[in-house]
Design an enzyme around this catalytic site. Sequence first.
Site, PDB file in Angstrom:
ATOM      1  N   ARG A  57      -2.559 -14.892  31.394  1.00 19.07           N
ATOM      2  CA  ARG A  57      -1.213 -14.325  31.508  1.00 19.07           C
ATOM      3  C   ARG A  57      -1.262 -12.838  31.877  1.00 19.07           C
ATOM      4  NH1 ARG A  57       3.340 -12.945  27.160  1.00 19.07           N
ATOM      5  NH2 ARG A  57       5.113 -12.988  28.569  1.00 19.07           N
ATOM      6  N   HIS A  61       0.651 -10.835  34.924  1.00 21.25           N
ATOM      7  CA  HIS A  61       1.515  -9.654  34.740  1.00 21.25           C
ATOM      8  C   HIS A  61       0.992  -8.484  35.551  1.00 21.25           C
ATOM      9  CE1 HIS A  61       4.068 -10.645  30.959  1.00 21.25           C
ATOM     10  NE2 HIS A  61       3.782 -11.733  31.613  1.00 21.25           N
ATOM     11  N   ASN A  89       6.699  -8.030  26.902  1.00 18.87           N
ATOM     12  CA  ASN A  89       5.328  -7.929  26.411  1.00 18.87           C
ATOM     13  C   ASN A  89       5.002  -8.832  25.230  1.00 18.87           C
ATOM     14  OD1 ASN A  89       6.751  -6.800  24.387  1.00 18.87           O
ATOM     15  ND2 ASN A  89       5.646  -4.872  24.308  1.00 18.87           N
ATOM     16  N   HIS A 186       0.938 -22.701  32.465  1.00 18.15           N
ATOM     17  CA  HIS A 186       1.628 -22.982  31.203  1.00 18.15           C
ATOM     18  C   HIS A 186       1.113 -24.260  30.535  1.00 18.15           C
ATOM     19  CE1 HIS A 186       5.236 -20.131  32.208  1.00 18.15           C
ATOM     20  NE2 HIS A 186       4.146 -19.493  31.879  1.00 18.15           N
TER      21      HIS A 186
HETATM   22  C1  HEM Z   1       6.990 -18.605  37.080  1.00 19.34           C
HETATM   23  C2  HEM Z   1       7.408 -17.613  36.331  1.00 19.34           C
HETATM   24  C3  HEM Z   1       6.887 -17.386  34.947  1.00 19.34           C
HETATM   25  C4  HEM Z   1       7.653 -17.099  33.873  1.00 19.34           C
HETATM   26  C5  HEM Z   1       9.167 -16.950  33.834  1.00 19.34           C
HETATM   27  C6  HEM Z   1       6.759 -16.978  32.742  1.00 19.34           C
HETATM   28  C7  HEM Z   1       7.159 -16.664  31.463  1.00 19.34           C
HETATM   29  C8  HEM Z   1       6.347 -16.726  30.344  1.00 19.34           C
HETATM   30  C9  HEM Z   1       6.794 -16.494  28.997  1.00 19.34           C
HETATM   31  C10 HEM Z   1       8.199 -16.094  28.585  1.00 19.34           C
HETATM   32  C11 HEM Z   1       5.733 -16.712  28.183  1.00 19.34           C
HETATM   33  C12 HEM Z   1       5.714 -16.709  26.662  1.00 19.34           C
HETATM   34  C13 HEM Z   1       5.691 -15.388  26.000  1.00 19.34           C
HETATM   35  C14 HEM Z   1       5.786 -15.598  24.525  1.00 19.34           C
HETATM   36  O1  HEM Z   1       6.788 -16.153  24.068  1.00 19.34           O
HETATM   37  O2  HEM Z   1       4.875 -15.191  23.810  1.00 19.34           O
HETATM   38  C15 HEM Z   1       4.620 -17.075  29.008  1.00 19.34           C
HETATM   39  C16 HEM Z   1       3.361 -17.369  28.550  1.00 19.34           C
HETATM   40  C17 HEM Z   1       2.282 -17.603  29.357  1.00 19.34           C
HETATM   41  N1  HEM Z   1       2.253 -17.523  30.736  1.00 19.34           N
HETATM   42 FE1  HEM Z   1       3.877 -17.439  31.933  1.00 19.34          FE
HETATM   43  N2  HEM Z   1       5.485 -17.193  33.146  1.00 19.34           N
HETATM   44  C18 HEM Z   1       5.500 -17.436  34.497  1.00 19.34           C
HETATM   45  C19 HEM Z   1       4.402 -17.638  35.314  1.00 19.34           C
HETATM   46  C20 HEM Z   1       3.093 -17.572  34.875  1.00 19.34           C
HETATM   47  C21 HEM Z   1       1.943 -17.510  35.742  1.00 19.34           C
HETATM   48  C22 HEM Z   1       2.006 -17.435  37.257  1.00 19.34           C
HETATM   49  C23 HEM Z   1       0.845 -17.496  34.929  1.00 19.34           C
HETATM   50  C24 HEM Z   1      -0.597 -17.403  35.308  1.00 19.34           C
HETATM   51  C25 HEM Z   1      -1.107 -17.785  36.449  1.00 19.34           C
HETATM   52  C26 HEM Z   1       1.328 -17.588  33.558  1.00 19.34           C
HETATM   53  C27 HEM Z   1       0.527 -17.693  32.446  1.00 19.34           C
HETATM   54  C28 HEM Z   1       0.994 -17.759  31.153  1.00 19.34           C
HETATM   55  C29 HEM Z   1       0.143 -18.063  30.018  1.00 19.34           C
HETATM   56  C30 HEM Z   1      -1.321 -18.444  30.052  1.00 19.34           C
HETATM   57  C31 HEM Z   1       0.959 -17.955  28.878  1.00 19.34           C
HETATM   58  C32 HEM Z   1       0.528 -18.141  27.407  1.00 19.34           C
HETATM   59  C33 HEM Z   1       0.108 -16.777  26.893  1.00 19.34           C
HETATM   60  C34 HEM Z   1      -0.480 -16.785  25.502  1.00 19.34           C
HETATM   61  O3  HEM Z   1      -0.602 -17.828  24.872  1.00 19.34           O
HETATM   62  O4  HEM Z   1      -0.834 -15.713  25.068  1.00 19.34           O
HETATM   63  N3  HEM Z   1       2.685 -17.595  33.567  1.00 19.34           N
HETATM   64  N4  HEM Z   1       5.014 -17.067  30.327  1.00 19.34           N
HETATM   65  C1  LIG Z   2       6.597  -4.413  23.142  1.00 16.90           C
HETATM   66  O1  LIG Z   2       7.512  -3.444  23.630  1.00 16.90           O
HETATM   67  C2  LIG Z   2       8.311  -2.867  22.651  1.00 16.90           C
HETATM   68  C3  LIG Z   2       9.257  -1.917  23.367  1.00 16.90           C
HETATM   69  O2  LIG Z   2       9.986  -2.611  24.336  1.00 16.90           O
HETATM   70  C4  LIG Z   2       7.434  -2.136  21.630  1.00 16.90           C
HETATM   71  O3  LIG Z   2       8.238  -1.604  20.598  1.00 16.90           O
HETATM   72  C5  LIG Z   2       6.415  -3.117  21.020  1.00 16.90           C
HETATM   73  O4  LIG Z   2       5.498  -2.433  20.202  1.00 16.90           O
HETATM   74  C6  LIG Z   2       5.634  -3.825  22.123  1.00 16.90           C
HETATM   75  N1  LIG Z   2       4.781  -4.856  21.545  1.00 16.90           N
HETATM   76  C7  LIG Z   2       3.467  -4.955  21.808  1.00 16.90           C
HETATM   77  C8  LIG Z   2       2.772  -6.113  21.187  1.00 16.90           C
HETATM   78  O5  LIG Z   2       2.863  -4.176  22.511  1.00 16.90           O
END
Ligand code: HEM
Ligand SMILES: *[C@@H]1O[C@H](CO)[C@@H](O)[C@H](O)[C@H]1NC(C)=O
Length: 314
Positions: A57, A61, A89, A186
Amino acid sequence: MAAALLSSLLIFSFLSLGAPLSSNYYQKTCPNAESIIRKAVTDATKNDKTAPAGLLRMHFHDCFVRGCDGSVLLKSKGKNTAEKDGPPNVSLHAFYVIDNAKKALESACPGVVSCADILALAARDAVVLSGGPSWDVPKGRKDGRTSKASESTQLPAPTFNIAQLQQSFSQRGLSLEDLAALSGAHTLGFVHCASFNNRIHNFNSTTGIDPSLQPSFAANLRRVCPANNNAKNAGVPMDPSSTTFDNTYYKLILQQKVVFSSDNALLSSPKTRSLVSKFASSKDAFSKAFVKSMIKMSSINGGQEIRKDCRVVN
Ligand code: HEM
Ligand SMILES: *[C@@H]1O[C@H](CO)[C@@H](O)[C@H](O)[C@H]1NC(C)=O
Ligand SMILES: *[C@@H]1O[C@H](CO)[C@@H](O)[C@H](O)[C@H]1NC(C)=O
């Protein structure tokens, strides 16, 4: 004349910013770079099963904001709040893995391997360690000197519909095929309630729950994330095999058991819907498409220097 010269200089310097990446970039200057990075990722994953998802991820980003230039790794300093401290983040983690790799690389070949390349290689290694495909990562990225929290809002949001996702990807030279294939990341990781609360509470003025969620799946999400009562770390795994890189994600999309509106949105254009079906029925087709799109995403250009410490500019 002077104007023509100036504009050709400008074009030249623009092109040289985008110097092509190559597979053998560190062959002479740091021949063990890849094995040093692989060891850092492997060692971390032994004690921390969440590291691979975090690294994959983080690379996404990085590439979506200012190109793949390690800007996501920089820490906030003075008045500047960095990208990693911006709103999307939640759950960005595993920064320590990049630090460990950088430390080992600086003792083997100081000042040679960019943090952006470390992250691109670590993301590939994370996929391989999780049972996914391997590929040759083109290298030669440079690290950037700018990281701004305000720019992290350029990332696509989980609430996006297909038109918004398509626009976000096309602005970076990525197609609907890339969107369908890269979303397969995902298959790994963990999701916090905040990322899908919109679908299970007060969805809109006529329905509380997004009707495109399979009902028992939605009920479980509400059990884990009750209204106005989310524990900070509460959430669900991306899929039941969330440490295994496989094509389960696409099978779940077809069953409407995926957490984000943006995941479900892949059903709403004919192009992405047919790719979802294809990838759901063939792990091999998914793997091939994923590799192709990862190489494309990770070639988006970025920075200018080789950082000594991945968290601060030189
Ligand atoms: C298509 C648009 C995308 C959106 C809107 C999106 C959004 C998100 C969000 C909201 C999360 C969860 C954050 C959380 O709740 O902690 C997430 C997790 C993740 N995303 Fe995406 N993502 C996208 C594309 C991608 C792409 C292109 C990759 C990598 C090639 C990716 C890899 C991941 C991974 C591996 C996680 C899990 C992270 C973890 O477990 O720490 N995502 N994503
Ligand atoms: C994520 O961003 C917020 C500010 O938008 C900050 O207060 C927080 O510490 C950040 N969290 C991490 C895990 O870096
Ligand atoms: C609420 O969402 C449903 C399902 O997407 C839709 O049919 C309905 O028109 C929406 N209502 C409003 C007021 O937007």
